[in-house]
Design a protein around this motif. Structure first.
Motif, mmCIF file in Angstrom:
data_model
loop_
_atom_site.group_PDB
_atom_site.id
_atom_site.type_symbol
_atom_site.label_atom_id
_atom_site.label_comp_id
_atom_site.label_asym_id
_atom_site.label_seq_id
_atom_site.Cartn_x
_atom_site.Cartn_y
_atom_site.Cartn_z
ATOM 1 N N ALA A 78 0.833 -1.206 0.000
ATOM 2 C CA ALA A 78 0.000 0.000 0.000
ATOM 3 C C ALA A 78 0.867 1.256 0.000
ATOM 4 C CB ALA A 78 -0.925 -0.011 1.215
ATOM 5 N N ALA A 79 1.972 1.228 0.766
ATOM 6 C CA ALA A 79 2.876 2.377 0.816
ATOM 7 C C ALA A 79 3.494 2.638 -0.549
ATOM 8 C CB ALA A 79 3.963 2.148 1.860
ATOM 9 N N VAL A 92 1.432 6.976 -6.682
ATOM 10 C CA VAL A 92 0.381 7.940 -7.013
ATOM 11 C C VAL A 92 0.858 9.364 -6.733
ATOM 12 C CG1 VAL A 92 -1.920 8.760 -6.388
ATOM 13 C CG2 VAL A 92 -1.514 6.319 -6.703
ATOM 14 N N LEU A 93 1.436 9.563 -5.542
ATOM 15 C CA LEU A 93 1.914 10.894 -5.180
ATOM 16 C C LEU A 93 3.048 11.353 -6.101
ATOM 17 C CD1 LEU A 93 1.985 10.710 -1.271
ATOM 18 C CD2 LEU A 93 0.494 12.135 -2.671
ATOM 19 N N PHE A 94 4.020 10.464 -6.291
ATOM 20 C CA PHE A 94 5.208 10.828 -7.074
ATOM 21 C C PHE A 94 4.839 11.123 -8.524
ATOM 22 C CE2 PHE A 94 8.951 10.042 -9.617
ATOM 23 C CZ PHE A 94 9.971 10.632 -8.876
ATOM 24 N N LEU A 95 4.170 10.173 -9.165
ATOM 25 C CA LEU A 95 3.856 10.339 -10.583
ATOM 26 C C LEU A 95 2.796 11.411 -10.798
ATOM 27 C CD1 LEU A 95 3.856 6.603 -11.739
ATOM 28 C CD2 LEU A 95 5.629 8.327 -12.100
ATOM 29 N N GLY A 96 1.786 11.431 -9.903
ATOM 30 C CA GLY A 96 0.727 12.421 -10.044
ATOM 31 C C GLY A 96 1.268 13.841 -9.937
ATOM 32 N N ALA A 97 2.092 14.087 -8.901
ATOM 33 C CA ALA A 97 2.650 15.425 -8.718
ATOM 34 C C ALA A 97 3.601 15.779 -9.858
ATOM 35 C CB ALA A 97 3.373 15.501 -7.374
ATOM 36 N N ALA A 125 4.830 16.681 -2.416
ATOM 37 C CA ALA A 125 4.200 15.419 -2.824
ATOM 38 C C ALA A 125 5.206 14.486 -3.493
ATOM 39 C CB ALA A 125 3.029 15.703 -3.759
ATOM 40 N N VAL A 126 6.082 15.029 -4.326
ATOM 41 C CA VAL A 126 7.099 14.203 -4.986
ATOM 42 C C VAL A 126 8.046 13.595 -3.966
ATOM 43 C CG1 VAL A 126 9.138 14.303 -6.474
ATOM 44 C CG2 VAL A 126 7.016 15.370 -7.220
#
Length: 243
Positions: free
Chosen positions: A21-22, A28-33, A215-216
């Motif tokens: 989950a981590a 999600v955070l890395f790629l999304g940001a 976020a990244v």
């Protein structure tokens, strides 16, 4: 021994689930940001020293793509106007449509609608490098632009001498500079513009760059931490078995 083994197994399953989950959340955070930032921001190389000390020649800056109609006084903008040259330039917005701009007022300062500006971002922290120019009214839909290094900046003052308003269309603006990305010695967000708060419209708020960087970084930490969990758990289990 059997109960202990089952307990270790349950803990291992839960740990693997949390680890997965981590990693997923981190991705999600890395790629999304990263993707959001790529859509919002564009890197530029500063071509001259006219904005020193805010940004210097050769600096790589990150500028938020914005519509020219959203530009406010005090913004440091990237723009391109054929009358100014063939490459994007970086200057600070001093006046907008309807403003009356002149130099110099009290203490040798630029005035906007008769009020002297306090400009702590100027090179050498003072107005001593100002050159006088007559009052001009910024046409609607245009911007009056000056460099922070007033003694070494070809800006709206030069175009005043050529017989026009010295202003550029809002449509010429490509982006608003939020931060210096390179060199590392200058890395960081630009200081908020001061001296314009009392004028109608106030000043712009910085874009979401700080949030995106956070976020990244958080995503990278979650990915690395989650990925490291498995090897660490296996090593701990092996050590326990040997004992």
């Amino acid at each position: 021994m059997g109960k202990s083994g089952r307990g270790d197994g349950r803990r291992g399953t839960l740990g693997n689930t949390l680890s997965g989950a981590a990693v997923a959340l981190g991705c999600v955070l890395f790629l999304g940001a990263f993707l959001w930032g790529a859509l919002l921001y564009q890197p530029y190389s500063v071509p001259t020293d006219s904005m020193n000390p805010t940004v210097k020649a050769g600096d790589r800056v990150l500028a938020e793509r914005i519509d020219g109609k959203d530009v406010r006084r005090g913004d440091v903008v990237v723009f391109q106007d054929d009358l100014w040259g063939t490459v994007p330039m970086v200057k600070r917005v001093i006046g907008v449509g309807g403003d009356k701009i002149a130099c110099c007022g009290d203490g040798g300062r630029v005035t906007v609608n008769g009020d002297p500006l306090d400009e702590p971002y100027l090179k050498d922290k003072g107005p001593d490098s100002q050159t006088s120019f007559p009052q001009t009214t910024v046409p609607d839909g245009k911007l009056f632009l000056l460099g922070d290094n007033r003694i070494d900046s070809l800006d709206s003052r030069v175009h005043l001498e050529e017989g026009d308003s010295g202003a550029v269309p809002r449509t010429a603006v490509q982006a608003r500079v939020d931060a210096v990305a390179w060199p590392s010695a200058d890395l960081g967000m630009l200081a908020p513009p001061t001296g314009f708060e009392q004028l109608p419209g106030g000043t712009s708020q910085p874009g979401p760059l700080r949030l995106l960087v956070t976020a990244v970084v958080a995503g990278a930490v979650l990915i690395l931490g989650g990925a490291a969990y498995g090897p660490l758990t296996r090593r701990r289990t092996a050590d326990t078995g040997r004992r």
